[in-house]
Write an enzyme that holds these catalytic residues in place. Sequence first.
Site, PDB file in Angstrom:
ATOM      1  N   GLU A   1      43.190  32.855  52.683  1.00  0.00           N
ATOM      2  CA  GLU A   1      44.096  33.638  51.846  1.00  0.00           C
ATOM      3  C   GLU A   1      44.621  34.891  52.535  1.00  0.00           C
ATOM      4  O   GLU A   1      45.721  35.344  52.263  1.00  0.00           O
ATOM      5  CB  GLU A   1      43.384  34.042  50.539  1.00  0.00           C
ATOM      6  CG  GLU A   1      43.136  32.862  49.613  1.00  0.00           C
ATOM      7  CD  GLU A   1      42.515  33.289  48.293  1.00  0.00           C
ATOM      8  OE1 GLU A   1      42.879  34.356  47.774  1.00  0.00           O
ATOM      9  OE2 GLU A   1      41.650  32.546  47.788  1.00  0.00           O
TER      10      GLU A   1
ATOM     11  N   ASP B   1      39.421  31.271  48.750  1.00  0.00           N
ATOM     12  CA  ASP B   1      38.161  31.803  48.213  1.00  0.00           C
ATOM     13  C   ASP B   1      37.506  30.845  47.219  1.00  0.00           C
ATOM     14  O   ASP B   1      38.184  30.086  46.538  1.00  0.00           O
ATOM     15  CB  ASP B   1      38.419  33.142  47.507  1.00  0.00           C
ATOM     16  CG  ASP B   1      38.973  34.184  48.461  1.00  0.00           C
ATOM     17  OD1 ASP B   1      38.846  33.976  49.688  1.00  0.00           O
ATOM     18  OD2 ASP B   1      39.528  35.184  47.982  1.00  0.00           O
TER      19      ASP B   1
ATOM     20  N   ASP C   1      36.517  30.823  44.132  1.00  0.00           N
ATOM     21  CA  ASP C   1      36.512  31.251  42.732  1.00  0.00           C
ATOM     22  C   ASP C   1      37.678  30.545  42.052  1.00  0.00           C
ATOM     23  O   ASP C   1      38.360  29.727  42.654  1.00  0.00           O
ATOM     24  CB  ASP C   1      36.596  32.777  42.611  1.00  0.00           C
ATOM     25  CG  ASP C   1      37.836  33.365  43.277  1.00  0.00           C
ATOM     26  OD1 ASP C   1      38.777  32.595  43.598  1.00  0.00           O
ATOM     27  OD2 ASP C   1      37.884  34.586  43.491  1.00  0.00           O
TER      28      ASP C   1
ATOM     29  N   GLU D   1      40.653  31.470  41.039  1.00  0.00           N
ATOM     30  CA  GLU D   1      41.983  31.639  41.628  1.00  0.00           C
ATOM     31  C   GLU D   1      42.069  30.931  42.981  1.00  0.00           C
ATOM     32  O   GLU D   1      43.090  30.330  43.313  1.00  0.00           O
ATOM     33  CB  GLU D   1      42.304  33.126  41.793  1.00  0.00           C
ATOM     34  CG  GLU D   1      42.387  33.909  40.482  1.00  0.00           C
ATOM     35  CD  GLU D   1      43.478  33.427  39.532  1.00  0.00           C
ATOM     36  OE1 GLU D   1      44.559  33.019  40.010  1.00  0.00           O
ATOM     37  OE2 GLU D   1      43.240  33.457  38.304  1.00  0.00           O
TER      38      GLU D   1
ATOM     39  N   TYR E   1      36.013  42.808  53.020  1.00  0.00           N
ATOM     40  CA  TYR E   1      37.082  42.748  52.044  1.00  0.00           C
ATOM     41  C   TYR E   1      36.884  43.729  50.886  1.00  0.00           C
ATOM     42  O   TYR E   1      35.780  43.878  50.381  1.00  0.00           O
ATOM     43  CB  TYR E   1      37.178  41.320  51.508  1.00  0.00           C
ATOM     44  CG  TYR E   1      38.463  41.063  50.814  1.00  0.00           C
ATOM     45  CD1 TYR E   1      39.660  41.262  51.481  1.00  0.00           C
ATOM     46  CD2 TYR E   1      38.493  40.653  49.498  1.00  0.00           C
ATOM     47  CE1 TYR E   1      40.853  41.057  50.845  1.00  0.00           C
ATOM     48  CE2 TYR E   1      39.682  40.442  48.849  1.00  0.00           C
ATOM     49  CZ  TYR E   1      40.864  40.651  49.530  1.00  0.00           C
ATOM     50  OH  TYR E   1      42.042  40.448  48.899  1.00  0.00           O
TER      51      TYR E   1
ATOM     52  N   ARG F   1      38.499  43.862  47.828  1.00  0.00           N
ATOM     53  CA  ARG F   1      38.676  43.456  46.422  1.00  0.00           C
ATOM     54  C   ARG F   1      37.572  42.471  46.067  1.00  0.00           C
ATOM     55  O   ARG F   1      37.694  41.271  46.280  1.00  0.00           O
ATOM     56  CB  ARG F   1      40.057  42.839  46.222  1.00  0.00           C
ATOM     57  CG  ARG F   1      41.175  43.873  46.307  1.00  0.00           C
ATOM     58  CD  ARG F   1      42.527  43.293  45.973  1.00  0.00           C
ATOM     59  NE  ARG F   1      43.122  42.671  47.142  1.00  0.00           N
ATOM     60  CZ  ARG F   1      43.992  43.270  47.957  1.00  0.00           C
ATOM     61  NH1 ARG F   1      44.362  44.509  47.733  1.00  0.00           N
ATOM     62  NH2 ARG F   1      44.488  42.627  48.982  1.00  0.00           N
TER      63      ARG F   1
ATOM     64  N   HIS G   1      33.350  37.055  47.386  1.00  0.00           N
ATOM     65  CA  HIS G   1      33.224  37.844  48.612  1.00  0.00           C
ATOM     66  C   HIS G   1      31.892  38.580  48.616  1.00  0.00           C
ATOM     67  O   HIS G   1      31.177  38.590  47.631  1.00  0.00           O
ATOM     68  CB  HIS G   1      34.353  38.879  48.697  1.00  0.00           C
ATOM     69  CG  HIS G   1      35.720  38.273  48.609  1.00  0.00           C
ATOM     70  ND1 HIS G   1      36.378  37.774  49.696  1.00  0.00           N
ATOM     71  CD2 HIS G   1      36.515  38.060  47.540  1.00  0.00           C
ATOM     72  CE1 HIS G   1      37.540  37.289  49.300  1.00  0.00           C
ATOM     73  NE2 HIS G   1      37.656  37.445  47.998  1.00  0.00           N
TER      74      HIS G   1
END
Length: 767
Positions: A9, A82, A84, A86, A288, A290, A333
């Site tokens: 991403e 990632d 998750d 999303e 990361y 976020r 993350h």
Amino acid sequence: MIENLVIVESPAKAKTIEKFLGKDFRVISSFGHIRDLAKKNLGIDINNNFTPDYEIPKEKLKVVAELRKAAAESKYIWIASDEDREGEAIAWHLAAVLKLDLSSARRIVFHEITKEAISNAIQNPRKVDMNLVNSQQARRILDRLVGFEISPVLWKKVQPALSAGRVQSVAVRLIVEREREIISFRTESFFKVNAIFNIDPSKDENSKIRAEASKKFPAEKEALKFLEVCKDSVYSVADVNVKPGTKSPAPPFTTSTLQQEAYRKLGFSVAQAMAVAQKLYEAGKITYMRTDSTSLSKLALARSREVIISEFGEKYSKTRQFKTKSKGAQEAHEAIRPAYMDAHEVSGTQNEKKLYELIWKRTIASQMSDALVEKTTISISMSNSPVTFSSVGEVVKFDGFMKVYSESADYENGDDEKYIIPPVNKGMRLFYTTISATRKFTNPPPRYTEASLVKKLEELGIGRPSTYAPTISTIQNRGYVSREDRQGEKRQITVLTLTKGNVATSSRTEITGKEKSKLFPQDIGMIVNDFLIENFSEIVDYNFTAEVEEQFDKIAVGKLDWTGMLNDFYSSFHKTVTETLEKRNRKTGVRILGNQPDTGEQVSVKMGRFGPVAQIGETGNDKKPRFASLPKNLLLETITLDEALNLFRLPRSLGEYEEEEMIVGTGKFGPYIKYKGKFYSLKKGSDDPYTLTLERGVEIIKEKVENDSRKILKDFGDIKLIKGRYGPYLTKEKQNYRLPKGTDPEKLTKEDCIGIIGRSVKPEKST
DNA sequence: CAGTGAGCGAGCTTCCGCTTGACTT
């Protein structure tokens, strides 16, 4: 032809991973989502089982073209978005856009960016998890339905260009409700008694004991009476209680806790904290930024341990793995930590250095031993009163993690100052040096800061690490709330002091209500909030997100059908939307305050077309009503008749100065002075347009003229070199020109300037 | 840039979550 293509991403992640994967692998990034619901219209076919209409947004066309090209050149494609909800959806959209076969697409995930974790992932590819994808589609579509059906209701019933949404409307609600608590708060006062005792009255300060009385007194009379009792009392130590305790470090940073601490310790806004962290991340200095996870990789744990042992010694090390406890965390993350634990500091701007240091300390502290403290409480009795005094002192026996870092509190309380209690024994006699009764006031609940609002949203499970900062911008951009300072007001504090058998009364002033960078609701925010609560109570309920998240979780594990879930939600929601449109009146927040004393005309306030206004008289009469805009510090909800009438005293004349009239008024940008056709802003807070004098007006004008002249670096007549926000620039005939890169403003001659202006082509104004 | 508050109404506005630039008077 490259054998393998890995898609992640983030471009920074792509760069790091490529290093681990040898030359048979090429790693590129999708830059987040590559498709979304159609921008225009609803983008959802309601009558066809909520079929989404996905499109590639214009700004993503280039990335998608590059992805397609790279895919065509590769034999195997690994989708490493990632792990998750999303991320799974991104994987699915990638597969669709790149025309990959879903049954064979190689979906891989890793939580740590280490060679081991990545090769492990490559060895264990799986398929795209359609249940997880469907839970994302349900989330996305629900948010679109809520936002795109309620917002137009607001355009009709309140004002154009407003917005509502599952996250932003709750954020506004929190701020509005807090403000109302503050408005309805009634301050109470009381007297608090503090004493300084001495073990031996002939000795000096070393034997001083600070203590507070167990009883508070409602008013000066009672406090005074108590001090009279104190005068003749004999004091002795009734009890000494020593209690050992431990303190543990806070977990490593998540996005939310980073934003809070960056605000408390460094004074960063939420957006600023994220921008600085982004820079550090792109430079490969931190992981990361976020994230909702507090966990650290095995590598980070091991490295932290090494650093702690070599710098502080073995006994300062305690390896811990923290469990993430925030609601709805997806943990794709790691926590936010330094990429290299042994780097204490980094190069970069001051802000980057400061934020990095904070992250380093927080991470290291999280891997250090508990601090050992000893809390001593002495209670002191009086011979002639049941009131007792108590003194609390804390001694740190072993500092542990506190050697490096302690978390700050949101609202410091000021008088819990720590001190060391001198050694005393039970039964020991004490002598007072001074005993004072000070008037104190109860305080209303505190207003939210950006960071404390993020904390609250996270507690409610509303919003995600990537949206905290944008949400806070949105509610400010819509005009619902505003980040402001308040000067505060002075108030007198009475202090009664008993020394050497005499009670003296004195007073001192303190400032109350002073605010810095706090979130205040605006009238339109309060009106919209009330409208939503009246009509869409389900959506703005603090539990709404938690409830739908439960259903998304069920979809994710295959226990609930996503279109069925949407159908259940939408059928009742849409009915509410149509009913509200049909039945509800416009909402203006109108309040009738009373009548104009002289003429008897009605005085009212409401939200007008251009903002909140006060109005004298009514429409439809022979006499047209008069209007005056409300200044920022007055709310429609609380403005009084006198305050409203006062607004009509402006603009007014201050008199003449050098034969020209000076006018003071209040306009779009706040209070101003108009003189000789020019405008001068009044100083915020200190100058009041209602009481401003001609003398002060002259001062303001002189200050402004002087300030402006200081901004002019060079003056070539019609061309001037000005010191601006983004560095020096040229101005000529109200047009501004940037200096070409590398120009030394010191050495500019008039000819140089003419050249720069001649060569510069003014671009068309774009939005 | 320091005003505006009659009424009509074309065409526009808007969500949340993933990701970074390009650019600033």
